[in-house]
Design an enzyme around this catalytic site. Structure first.
Site: not given
Ligand SMILES: [Zn+2]
Length: 301
Positions: A60, A62, A64-65, A140, A210, A268
């Protein structure tokens, strides 16, 4: 099947921890899964020959990914990569990456191929003779997929002694590996089971991050050898899980149990916690075979 964890914490990179990224080596493929900030530094630090990466899967959008993705793409250009690079991720990933390249007037000299995902149902997104990759639709705050990596059923193995004793011509070996009965040199039909052994068991790896607790992924990941499931929170913060659409370690373990997977790998983690042992302990109240991912750790399955 070898899994190298490059980063397994949520939110922000810190001095000693990294955001989500991992490398799965399966049947001569080197797949990169998520690409948080600092991924290319981690690849170098752990001496992974990352020019072998031809397929990148992004769960996805976001940060942090995937904040490491444009950097990695740019580095491949500076290293004069020639091989095609396939990127699988949510719709919009092409726009966000190409905008940065456009404004920098730094287009790649290799072919960059985007496979944008929009389906809310599990779909086959990669396939060759030996491996298949399916999406695992997650729940998510933004559109998110996990990924199921699956080896295809291999060919049966010849029992060379039995094949010779049965007096079978080598021209039929291919048919035998495919499971057919064949005639020997004297015209006698030979039962395949008497001269071959079963193929090696095909393995599978499910990556789920996530997501909040989502039971309907269970049929998709059923009997996977390894499940990586996010476990952002411990029980004391369980109330935050549905609000932020994340899971607790115990919820991850419940999914592992329902899906009857071989091993559950947790990750995570929220950066609010000091140690990781409590994640394992809480998960093990539900499912026994639990491993903690840690940056730099590798798992061989
Ligand atoms: Zn997220």
């Amino acid at each position: 099947m070898k899994l190298s964890i490059l980063g397994c914490y949520s939110a922000t990179p810190r001095a000693l921890t990294n955001t989500t990224s991992q490398v799965l080596e399966i049947n001569n493929h080197m797949f990169l899964i998520d690409c948080g900030e600092g991924t290319q530094v981690q690849l170098r630090k752990h001496k992974i020959k990352f020019n072998r990466i031809k397929h990148i899967f992004i769960s996805h959008l976001h940060g942090d990914h995937f904040f490491g993705l444009v950097g990695l793409i740019s580095t491949f250009r500076l290293l004069t990569r020639e091989a095609d690079l396939h990127i699988y991720g949510p719709k919009g990933i092409k726009e966000v990456i190409t905008l940065q390249m456009k404004l920098a007037d730094s287009w790649t000299n290799y072919k960059l191929i985007f496979h944008e995902l929009t389906s809310k149902k599990s779909e086959l997104i990669f396939e060759d003779e030996k491996v298949e990759v399916f999406t695992i639709p997650l729940n998510h705050r933004v559109y998110t997929n996990g990924f199921l990596f699956k080896e295809k059923e291999g060919e049966r193995k010849l029992d060379i002694k039995a094949v010779e004793d049965a007096n079978i011509d080598t021209a039929y070996f291919r048919k035998l590996k495919q499971g057919f009965d064949v005639e020997n040199k004297d015209g006698v039909l030979i039962d395949n089971n008497k001269v071959t052994k079963p193929a090696n068991k095909s393995k599978s790896y499910a990556f789920c991050s996530d997501t909040m607790y989502k039971e309907d992924i269970v049929p998709i990941i059923k009997n996977a050898d390894v499940l990586y499931h996010e476990s952002t929170f411990l029980e004391k913060h369980a109330h935050l899980a549905p609000k932020t659409k994340h899971s607790t370690a115990k919820e991850a373990a419940t999914i592992a149990k329902l899906a009857n997977v071989g091993t559950l790998v947790l990750g995570h983690y929220s950066t609010r916690y000091d140690g990781l042992n409590a994640f394992k302990e809480e998960a093990q109240t539900v499912f026994n075979n639990v491993e903690l991912s840690e940056d730099g750790k590798t798992f061989n399955f």
